[in-house]
Design an enzyme around this catalytic site. Structure first.
Site, short mmCIF file in Angstrom:
data_model
loop_
_atom_site.label_atom_id
_atom_site.label_comp_id
_atom_site.label_asym_id
_atom_site.label_seq_id
_atom_site.Cartn_x
_atom_site.Cartn_y
_atom_site.Cartn_z
N GLY A 56 75.56 43.55 -11.94
CA GLY A 56 75.21 44.86 -11.42
C GLY A 56 74.12 45.47 -12.28
O GLY A 56 73.87 45.00 -13.39
N CYS A 99 78.00 38.25 -15.78
CA CYS A 99 76.95 39.16 -16.24
C CYS A 99 77.52 40.57 -16.46
O CYS A 99 78.35 40.76 -17.34
CB CYS A 99 75.78 39.14 -15.26
SG CYS A 99 74.31 39.87 -15.99
N TYR A 100 77.13 41.54 -15.63
CA TYR A 100 77.69 42.89 -15.80
C TYR A 100 79.22 42.85 -15.77
O TYR A 100 79.89 43.54 -16.55
CB TYR A 100 77.19 43.81 -14.69
CG TYR A 100 77.70 45.23 -14.82
CD1 TYR A 100 77.15 46.09 -15.76
CD2 TYR A 100 78.74 45.69 -14.01
CE1 TYR A 100 77.62 47.39 -15.89
CE2 TYR A 100 79.22 46.98 -14.13
CZ TYR A 100 78.66 47.83 -15.07
OH TYR A 100 79.13 49.10 -15.20
N HIS A 128 74.20 33.59 -14.96
CA HIS A 128 74.50 33.57 -13.52
C HIS A 128 74.81 32.15 -13.04
O HIS A 128 73.88 31.40 -12.72
CB HIS A 128 73.33 34.15 -12.73
CG HIS A 128 73.19 35.61 -12.91
ND1 HIS A 128 73.93 36.53 -12.20
CD2 HIS A 128 72.42 36.34 -13.75
CE1 HIS A 128 73.62 37.75 -12.57
NE2 HIS A 128 72.70 37.66 -13.52
N GLU A 182 75.96 31.34 -10.29
CA GLU A 182 75.79 31.24 -8.84
C GLU A 182 74.39 30.83 -8.40
O GLU A 182 74.20 30.41 -7.27
CB GLU A 182 76.19 32.57 -8.17
CG GLU A 182 75.28 33.76 -8.45
CD GLU A 182 75.60 34.50 -9.74
OE1 GLU A 182 76.22 33.90 -10.64
OE2 GLU A 182 75.20 35.68 -9.86
N ASP A 224 74.01 31.67 16.16
CA ASP A 224 75.26 32.43 16.10
C ASP A 224 75.90 32.60 17.48
O ASP A 224 77.08 32.33 17.66
CB ASP A 224 75.04 33.81 15.47
CG ASP A 224 74.43 33.69 14.08
OD1 ASP A 224 74.54 32.60 13.48
OD2 ASP A 224 73.84 34.68 13.60
N LYS A 268 76.06 31.86 7.19
CA LYS A 268 75.26 31.07 8.14
C LYS A 268 75.53 29.57 8.02
O LYS A 268 75.68 28.88 9.03
CB LYS A 268 73.78 31.34 7.86
CG LYS A 268 72.86 30.86 8.95
CD LYS A 268 72.87 31.83 10.09
CE LYS A 268 71.85 31.52 11.13
NZ LYS A 268 71.78 32.63 12.11
#
Ligand code: XMP
Length: 526
Positions: free
Chosen positions: A55, A82-83, A169, A171, A227, A370
């Site tokens: 954040g 992180c944050y 991070h 991710e 979709d 997605k």
């Protein structure tokens, strides 16, 4: 909640969706909630684990996004990123300070791989850092399990309490072992079994839809995009002939697209969707005549869609349910009621039809990313070329023609775009052949198209003077569609595209390649 779930608590980090997607890739279901969510609500969801995202705040500042200390004593493993890691230390009695220098970018990392979080991770690896603050003193019970040159506590753990923090991070793709770390957390530390699979999703949802719909009637607006196609086929598998799909051809589709959609979903195709095609091309061109302002065009196209859809619905009579192809990023981007800014306002113009009589909306893909929607599509046997098609905007070619939209201009942009896609696909196939059938070329764009500028210039073709349009070619590489770079398609491919467009498409005497990245530009031209 029956599904084993990890809760991702969002502190406004730019990567919150990425964290959730990585967790899903470990076959673990997760949902994102704002840090403002009531603790009792989180308890009631019986999560198997909790992840706190990054954040933008500094946790020691007044009014910074925070959390209750009780979050860490629920008996549920918590991983702060992180944050999130700093906040965990701050709340539990550690210390976080502003560093002299910001640590940003790819950074060498040394991990203690006897820690459960880093099982199977090489001792020396690298990670993606992006922080100003750092953990200067650990909270009681914690020890450091990773370091970088400037960061003595790049990761921390209190194993007995099931609490973990990572300053970098995991991710993002720039942390090569990141997915393994997240896997270690959700599968080994939280003990999730990995039951989140798309084949199971299809099976469970078919059952759930059948129960919900009973013998009711269902109506679906099918655009041919990923979709709505996946939603329609899922519904059709569940309730067969109770479903009716309406496909509005607004005359702003890519070349041959209307017929292609009809070939797959219409009466001649493999599905049984009670497919109704409405050829509304002329109607749209009339409404769009003389309009050149992009937002106005978007609005007209969206509203006209609703009107056409309503007219068709009226013919069908009362329906019980309306299907929408909403997916999880739409839900997250519409705002979690927390810190994460609504980064882009919703693209799906038009809203809901007011004059269709229905009881309830069904959004079967509402919890999927997605890539998961595509997997469901494959599970359902939808052809690859539909499942992996490029994103295409709702207003279609209407926003790829700068200025007024006319039938002639639509034809020009359709033909130019067709040539462009054909040549890029050919070059990619050639590259693949040379690479032994593996993967895509490094320049392969994630989205690319031709657009028609409103610029005309004088030229010579044959012995004649021309005063024709310039076509712009755009191609971007992007993962999240929120940032994008221009793709470097080989020059000889561009040359070929240019020469074919000039020779084969009447009304064009100039081709330009657009190099704009996003931000500051956008993916579409208008
Ligand atoms: P931008 O223009 O924001 O595009 O860079 C990001 C993605 O969204 C698509 N896009 C739209 N989709 N209606 C849509 O349904 C729209 O008005 C619209 N404008 C952009 C764009 O194609 C890209 O994939």
């Amino acid at each position: 909640m029956q599904q084993e779930t990890v809760i991702v608590i969002d502190f406004g980090g730019q990567y919150n969706q990425l964290v959730a997607r990585r967790v899903r890739e470990c076959n673990v279901y997760c949902e994102i909630y704002s840090y403002k969510t009531d603790l009792q609500k989180i308890r009631d969801m019986h999560p198997k684990g909790i992840i706190l995202t990054g954040g933008p705040s500094s946790c020691y500042e007044e009014g910074a996004a925070s959390c209750s200390p009780e979050l860490f004593s629920m008996g549920v493993p918590v991983l702060g990123l992180c944050y999130g890691a700093q906040l965990m230390q701050h709340v539990l009695g550690g210390e976080v300070k502003r560093a002299q220098n910001r640590e940003y970018g790819k950074t060498e990392l040394k991990v203690d791989n006897s820690a459960r979080l880093f099982a199977g991770v090489p001792e020396n690896t690298s990670c993606w850092m992006s922080h100003f603050d750092y953990i200067s003193a650990l909270a009681p019970g914690f020890k450091a399990i990773a370091t970088t040159e400037n960061c003595p506590a790049a990761a921390v753990e209190n194993e007995a309490a099931g609490l973990y923090g990572i300053q970098f991070h995991p991710e993002v793709l720039h942390t090569p072992e990141g997915t393994k770390m997240l896997y270690n957390f959700v599968r080994n530390i939280c003990g999730c079994s990995g039951s989140w699979r798309m084949d199971a999703f299809v099976e469970e949802n078919v059952k759930a839809i059948r129960e919900k719909v009973g013998d009711g009637k269902v109506l679906c607006a099918l655009s041919g995009g990923v979709d709505s196609s996946v939603a329609a086929v899922l519904l059709s598998k569940a309730i067969g002939k109770q479903l009716t799909c309406v496909f509005v051809d607004h005359g702003l589709l890519r070349k041959n697209e209307g017929d292609e959609v009809e070939a797959v979903f219409g009466p001649e195709g493999p599905y049984d969707l009670n497919f109704i095609r409405v050829n509304a091309q002329e109607r749209y061109y009339e409404k769009l005549a003389g309009v050149s302002e992009p937002e106005k065009k978007r609005k007209i196209i969206g509203e006209e869609f609703i009107r056409v859809f309503e007219e068709e619905a009226k013919k069908i009579g009362k329906v019980d349910f309306l299907v929408q192809g909403t997916i999880y990023p739409d839900v997250v981007e519409s705002g979690l009621g927390g810190e994460s800014a609504v980064i882009k306002s919703h693209h799906n113009v038009g809203g809901l039809p007011e004059h269709v009589d229905f009881r309830e909306i069904i959004e079967p893909l509402r919890n999927l990313f997605k890539d998961e929607v595509r997997k469901v599509g494959l599970e359902l046997g939808i052809p690859d070329h539909l499942v992996f098609r490029q994103p295409f905007p709702g207003p279609g070619l209407g926003i790829r023609i700068i200025g007024e939209v006319t039938a002639e201009k639509v034809k020009i942009v359709q033909d130019a775009d067709f040539i462009y896609r054909e040549e890029v696909a050919k070059a990619a196939d050639e590259w693949k052949k040379n690479a032994g059938g593996q993967g895509n070329p490094p320049w392969m764009p994630d989205q690319y198209f031709a657009a028609l500028t409103n610029m005309r210039s004088v030229g010579v073709m044959g012995d004649e003077r021309t005063y024709d349009y310039a076509v712009a070619l755009r191609a971007v590489r992007t993962i999240d569609f929120m940032t994008a770079e221009a793709a470097d398609i080989p020059f000889e491919v561009l040359q070929k595209v240019m020469s074919r467009i000039i020779n084969e498409v009447r009304g064009v005497n100039r081709v330009m390649y657009d190099l704009t990245s996003k931000p500051p530009g956008t993916i579409e031209l208008e």
